[in-house]
Scaffold this active site. Structure first.
Site, PDB file in Angstrom:
ATOM      1  N   LYS A 280      -1.441  64.930  61.163  1.00 55.83           N
ATOM      2  CA  LYS A 280      -2.372  63.946  60.862  1.00 55.83           C
ATOM      3  C   LYS A 280      -2.714  64.183  59.215  1.00 55.83           C
ATOM      4  O   LYS A 280      -2.941  65.374  58.946  1.00 55.83           O
ATOM      5  CB  LYS A 280      -3.352  63.603  61.690  1.00 55.83           C
ATOM      6  CG  LYS A 280      -4.164  62.545  61.718  1.00 55.83           C
ATOM      7  CD  LYS A 280      -3.333  61.677  62.952  1.00 55.83           C
ATOM      8  CE  LYS A 280      -3.858  60.065  62.786  1.00 55.83           C
ATOM      9  NZ  LYS A 280      -3.254  59.434  64.012  1.00 55.83           N
TER      10      LYS A 280
ATOM     11  N   ASP B  34      -3.314  54.596  60.368  1.00 56.34           N
ATOM     12  CA  ASP B  34      -4.357  54.748  61.583  1.00 56.34           C
ATOM     13  C   ASP B  34      -5.658  54.002  60.839  1.00 56.34           C
ATOM     14  O   ASP B  34      -5.343  52.847  60.322  1.00 56.34           O
ATOM     15  CB  ASP B  34      -4.611  56.291  61.531  1.00 56.34           C
ATOM     16  CG  ASP B  34      -5.678  56.682  62.863  1.00 56.34           C
ATOM     17  OD1 ASP B  34      -4.685  56.916  63.787  1.00 56.34           O
ATOM     18  OD2 ASP B  34      -6.573  56.721  62.861  1.00 56.34           O
TER      19      ASP B  34
END
Ligand code: NDP
Ligand code: 2IT
Length: 443
Positions: free
Chosen positions: A125, A165
């Site tokens: 991430k 995201d």
């Protein structure tokens, strides 16, 4: 409940980047402790211990120039958590709340989620404490270009494949992809969630929200119920929330609310498909706020959040982490909600999950319920690697098959008397897949 091995809880506390990271690891430990206990080799190979730290963390400085000509600096990270099953894969978050703690918890979750899909992806991430909200189009473009120049050397289709995201959608990914192409002189489709004109997959934008609804339907069917006429409460009004709303309405649900960080929009008799389209235009094209929505019969509540205000059969938290704590979970149970499925990553605290367990509310963790996004990213990688385009129909059909397979894995690993503990099932199924790959890879 099995008591947790104290050596492992101590190790979590000693290595966590912060409380969110620690809570994500404790949650997984609680799920997999019985698996570790019963399979000696997981203990012998110290698999849980070896998954605590990310394989690699990169932090960079991103310098860019705002519209006033002033130099600005943001911090950005990429956390490459575990590559045992495939290239690091996971989104980028641009929001002023981003810290290494936030990204470490998200990367950890991503490794287990990606393993649960059954597809060849490791977990990672990244992101920055830059927020696109309130910035001009040119500022967003310049930031994305600077971000790509600072961090882009870490990315590659077989190395590390970012996606969107919070705060990162097709617009941001397009600018990052454009800069990567210039930097490398290769059109490799390194990012997923790209605009279709840059090699993006038809259906990736819809995938997380649509997949969430498919997962919910699988849960309902498993319990002998269906979606028809059920009242669905949704938090958030971004990518995940609005595509979940679209599909839930299309498939017979009554979507009674959506929200943003400023307030709550309620329509007690349910938004129509046309009204969801109006919301999508407002949020995605006009980049407006929910209070500007003009929808007959709806009411905007400034500063309100869904979970204390609205009664629904099904709750889909789709905004951000830890938005539902134990007291909100009590309110949700009190209001008669029978099913909670996480569209966001870890929107429910540990305390909230406990309340759902005690009150008999069926609960699906994000790792399972929102995995349709990343699974569909893998289909985009496949489209880019083969140069063979996928149709929207093929994407949605493959997404739905994948969500049903994930549901079946949760049921298999999460049997709990006559019911299913989806939280435990999702973690256990992901864990055994990663563990076996790690053991076979050697230390
Ligand atoms: P978007 O940026 O498209 O939308 C985020 C939504 O959540 C907005 O409505 C935003 O409101 C709200 N929100 C964000 N932060 C907060 C906060 N601190 N408090 C209250 N509301 C907040 O993001 P996504 O829809 O992509 O992501 C939403 C969640 O889903 C995240 O947890 C993400 O990690 C997860 N997720 C996303 C996937 C994807 O494919 N995009 C895949 C799997 C999970 P506002 O506009 O006011 O900020
Ligand atoms: O949390 C997630 O799964 C995402 N933001 C999507 C990740 C991806 O690589 O598509």
């Amino acid at each position: 409940m099995t008591s947790l091995p104290t050596d492992l809880t101590d190790l979590i506390e000693a290595n966590a980047e912060g409380e969110l990271h620690a809570s994500a690891m404790r949650e997984v430990l609680e799920s997999v402790a019985p698996v570790i206990e019963s399979e000696k080799r997981y203990r012998e190979h110290r698999v849980f211990e070896r998954l605590i730290n990310a394989e690699r963390v990169v932090r960079v400085k991103v310098e860019w120039v705002d519209d006033e000509g002033v130099a600005r600096v943001n911090r950005a990270w990429r956390v490459e958590h575990c590559g045992a099953l495939g290239p690091y894969k996971g989104g980028l978050r641009f929001h002023d709340s981003v810290t290494l703690d936030v990204l470490s918890f998200l990367a950890y979750e991503q490794t287990f989620k990606n393993a649960l899909t059954g597809l060849p992806m490791g977990g990672g991430k990244g992101g920055s404490d830059f927020s696109p909200k309130g910035k001009s189009e040119n500022e967003v473009m310049r930031f994305c270009q600077a971000f790509a120049r600072a961090l882009g050397r870490e990315f590659g289709p077989r190395t590390d494949v970012p996606a969107g995201d919070i705060g990162v959608g097709g617009r941001e990914l397009g600018y990052i992809a454009g800069t990567l192409r210039q930097m490398t002189n290769r059109f490799e489709g390194t990012l997923t969630g790209k605009p279709e004109s840059l090699g993006g997959l038809s259906g990736r934008e819809e995938a997380t929200g649509y997949g969430l609804v498919t997962f919910v339907r699988a849960m309902l069917e498993h319990a002998g119920k269906d979606l028809d006429g059920k009242r669905v409460g949704i938090s958030g009004s971004g990518n995940v929330a609005l595509f979940a709303a679209e599909r839930a309405v299309r498939e017979g649900g009554t979507v009674v609310c959506v929200s943003d960080s400023s307030g709550l929009l309620v329509k007690d008799d349910g938004f129509s498909e046309d009204e969801v389209r109006t919301l999508k235009k407002l949020k995605f094209e006009d980049r407006g706020r929910l209070h500007e929505a003009e929808i007959d019969g709806s009411k905007y509540h400034e500063g309100a959040e869904p979970w204390n205000e609205v009664s629904c059969d099904i709750a889909l938290p789709c905004a951000t982490q830890h938005e539902i704590d134990a007291s909100e979970a009590e309110a949700i149970a009190e209001n008669g909600t029978v099913l909670v499925a996480e569209g966001a990553n870890m929107p429910c605290t540990h305390g909230a999950r406990k309340v759902f367990g005690e009150r008999g509310v069926s609960f699906a963790p994000g790792k399972a319920a929102n995995a349709g996004g990343v699974a569909t990213s893998l289909f985009e990688m496949s489209q880019n690697a083969t140069f063979v385009p996928w149709t929207l129909e093929k994407t949605i059909e493959t997404l739905d098959e994948t969500m049903r397979a994930i549901h079946a894995r949760c049921v298999e690993h999460g049997k709990d008397g006559g019911g299913v503990d989806y939280g435990r099932g999702a973690d256990a199924a992901g864990f055994v897949r990663i563990a076996d790959a790690m053991i076979r890879s050697g230390v």
